[in-house]
Design a protein around this motif. Sequence first.
Motif, PDB file in Angstrom:
ATOM      1  N   GLY A 141       0.799  -1.213   0.000  1.00  0.00           N
ATOM      2  CA  GLY A 141       0.000   0.000   0.000  1.00  0.00           C
ATOM      3  C   GLY A 141       0.826   1.255   0.000  1.00  0.00           C
ATOM      4  N   LYS A 142       2.096   1.136   0.362  1.00  0.00           N
ATOM      5  CA  LYS A 142       3.014   2.280   0.309  1.00  0.00           C
ATOM      6  C   LYS A 142       4.113   2.027  -0.725  1.00  0.00           C
ATOM      7  N   THR A 143       4.909   0.998  -0.495  1.00  0.00           N
ATOM      8  CA  THR A 143       5.970   0.679  -1.461  1.00  0.00           C
ATOM      9  C   THR A 143       5.617  -0.545  -2.295  1.00  0.00           C
ATOM     10  N   ASN A 144       4.527  -1.270  -1.865  1.00  0.00           N
ATOM     11  CA  ASN A 144       4.082  -2.467  -2.582  1.00  0.00           C
ATOM     12  C   ASN A 144       5.143  -3.557  -2.643  1.00  0.00           C
ATOM     13  N   GLY A 146       6.938  -6.807  -0.442  1.00  0.00           N
ATOM     14  CA  GLY A 146       6.495  -7.746   0.566  1.00  0.00           C
ATOM     15  C   GLY A 146       5.041  -8.147   0.395  1.00  0.00           C
ATOM     16  N   ILE A 147       4.458  -8.725   1.468  1.00  0.00           N
ATOM     17  CA  ILE A 147       3.098  -9.258   1.367  1.00  0.00           C
ATOM     18  C   ILE A 147       2.222  -8.862   2.552  1.00  0.00           C
ATOM     19  N   LEU A 148       2.721  -8.027   3.454  1.00  0.00           N
ATOM     20  CA  LEU A 148       1.958  -7.628   4.633  1.00  0.00           C
ATOM     21  C   LEU A 148       1.531  -6.171   4.510  1.00  0.00           C
ATOM     22  N   PRO A 149       0.424  -5.779   5.149  1.00  0.00           N
ATOM     23  CA  PRO A 149      -0.126  -4.429   4.961  1.00  0.00           C
ATOM     24  C   PRO A 149       0.715  -3.344   5.637  1.00  0.00           C
ATOM     25  N   TRP A 150       0.585  -2.127   5.114  1.00  0.00           N
ATOM     26  CA  TRP A 150       1.249  -0.974   5.713  1.00  0.00           C
ATOM     27  C   TRP A 150       0.647  -0.686   7.091  1.00  0.00           C
ATOM     28  N   LEU A 151       1.499  -0.391   8.077  1.00  0.00           N
ATOM     29  CA  LEU A 151       1.048  -0.001   9.411  1.00  0.00           C
ATOM     30  C   LEU A 151       1.243   1.501   9.568  1.00  0.00           C
ATOM     31  N   ASP A 152       0.219   2.195  10.077  1.00  0.00           N
ATOM     32  CA  ASP A 152       0.327   3.642  10.190  1.00  0.00           C
ATOM     33  C   ASP A 152       1.112   4.043  11.439  1.00  0.00           C
ATOM     34  N   ASP A 153       1.434   5.338  11.533  1.00  0.00           N
ATOM     35  CA  ASP A 153       2.260   5.835  12.634  1.00  0.00           C
ATOM     36  C   ASP A 153       1.618   5.579  13.990  1.00  0.00           C
ATOM     37  N   ASP A 154       0.306   5.724  14.069  1.00  0.00           N
ATOM     38  CA  ASP A 154      -0.382   5.524  15.348  1.00  0.00           C
ATOM     39  C   ASP A 154      -0.225   4.095  15.848  1.00  0.00           C
ATOM     40  N   GLY A 182      12.438  -2.279   7.456  1.00  0.00           N
ATOM     41  CA  GLY A 182      12.434  -2.688   6.062  1.00  0.00           C
ATOM     42  C   GLY A 182      13.671  -2.257   5.302  1.00  0.00           C
ATOM     43  N   TRP A 183      14.404  -1.267   5.850  1.00  0.00           N
ATOM     44  CA  TRP A 183      15.638  -0.834   5.209  1.00  0.00           C
ATOM     45  C   TRP A 183      16.862  -1.486   5.846  1.00  0.00           C
ATOM     46  N   TRP A 184      16.637  -2.409   6.774  1.00  0.00           N
ATOM     47  CA  TRP A 184      17.706  -3.111   7.480  1.00  0.00           C
ATOM     48  C   TRP A 184      18.606  -2.138   8.260  1.00  0.00           C
ATOM     49  N   SER A 185      18.059  -1.004   8.669  1.00  0.00           N
ATOM     50  CA  SER A 185      18.908   0.009   9.300  1.00  0.00           C
ATOM     51  C   SER A 185      18.990  -0.129  10.812  1.00  0.00           C
ATOM     52  N   MET A 186      18.046  -0.864  11.399  1.00  0.00           N
ATOM     53  CA  MET A 186      18.031  -1.017  12.854  1.00  0.00           C
ATOM     54  C   MET A 186      17.396  -2.342  13.210  1.00  0.00           C
ATOM     55  N   GLN A 187      18.059  -3.098  14.069  1.00  0.00           N
ATOM     56  CA  GLN A 187      17.569  -4.403  14.496  1.00  0.00           C
ATOM     57  C   GLN A 187      16.974  -4.260  15.893  1.00  0.00           C
ATOM     58  N   LEU A 188      15.750  -4.778  16.094  1.00  0.00           N
ATOM     59  CA  LEU A 188      15.103  -4.644  17.389  1.00  0.00           C
ATOM     60  C   LEU A 188      15.739  -5.543  18.441  1.00  0.00           C
ATOM     61  N   CYS A 189      16.089  -6.761  18.068  1.00  0.00           N
ATOM     62  CA  CYS A 189      16.693  -7.695  19.020  1.00  0.00           C
ATOM     63  C   CYS A 189      17.612  -8.643  18.267  1.00  0.00           C
ATOM     64  N   ASP A 190      18.436  -9.357  19.026  1.00  0.00           N
ATOM     65  CA  ASP A 190      19.319 -10.331  18.403  1.00  0.00           C
ATOM     66  C   ASP A 190      18.485 -11.404  17.697  1.00  0.00           C
ATOM     67  N   ASP A 191      19.104 -12.085  16.737  1.00  0.00           N
ATOM     68  CA  ASP A 191      18.384 -13.133  16.022  1.00  0.00           C
ATOM     69  C   ASP A 191      17.831 -14.168  17.019  1.00  0.00           C
ATOM     70  N   HIS A 217       9.198   1.029   7.654  1.00  0.00           N
ATOM     71  CA  HIS A 217       8.311  -0.107   7.908  1.00  0.00           C
ATOM     72  C   HIS A 217       8.997  -1.241   8.685  1.00  0.00           C
ATOM     73  N   LEU A 218       8.200  -2.244   9.012  1.00  0.00           N
ATOM     74  CA  LEU A 218       8.638  -3.366   9.853  1.00  0.00           C
ATOM     75  C   LEU A 218       8.870  -4.594   8.989  1.00  0.00           C
TER      76      LEU A 218
END
Length: 235
Positions: A141-144, A146-154, A182-191, A217-218
Amino acid sequence: MKKLIYSLAVLVSLVFTACDPSEKFTENTAANISGDQIDATLVQEDGDNLVKVTVHSAGTAQISNGKQTIKANYADLILREMGQNTVYIKLFTANGEIVEKQYPITVTKMTHPLPVLETIVWQGEAAQDGTWNGTLRFCVGKTNEGILPWLDDDTYDWMVGKKMSLDIKEATPGANLRITTGWWSMQLCDDIPITEVPCKVQFTFTQEFADRCKEQHLLFTGDANITITKFYYEL
């Protein structure tokens, strides 16, 4: 067995006027009453965590334990905490106000199991086939991609500080799950190693990661095939 019965005369109430009286009420048949005029009976057996609530006032009521809300004038309500709890009853009055009455209830035994309460961000079935594949992106819906929907800021702001859950249906033995932008710029947790399936993986969103996801995106990814079925918050 002892029964504790709370009626109109014995409890204190709160009254407020809603800015937007649209909290899923479908009927507006109540009189113009205040919160302390709400007529309800609560029956509890010997400190049990089940309370039988009956609202006698005219109009569609909402009965809540603070986390679960039931739109009805009668409910078997499960209280979720030992000790002090509160039952909330709301009515939508004829003049468009939402009035509320609070009933304090003390729980001394948890006889009835707690229902699972979930807020689902996404549910379905989606798979990553291959190593470090980028299909499990929340960006349709934003970049089209992947296969999961765009999540808004809220949604990202709402997830901050919450322990989120991800259900994994299938995975290649020994797979590792990575939660990143989605840009691989920040990892939330270790693998995260996936040792058996099906399984549930839990992780907590930080504000920094949420802010990065708003733009980028996520993405759920990993070093093998992974199939997910639900991303949600569980109370």
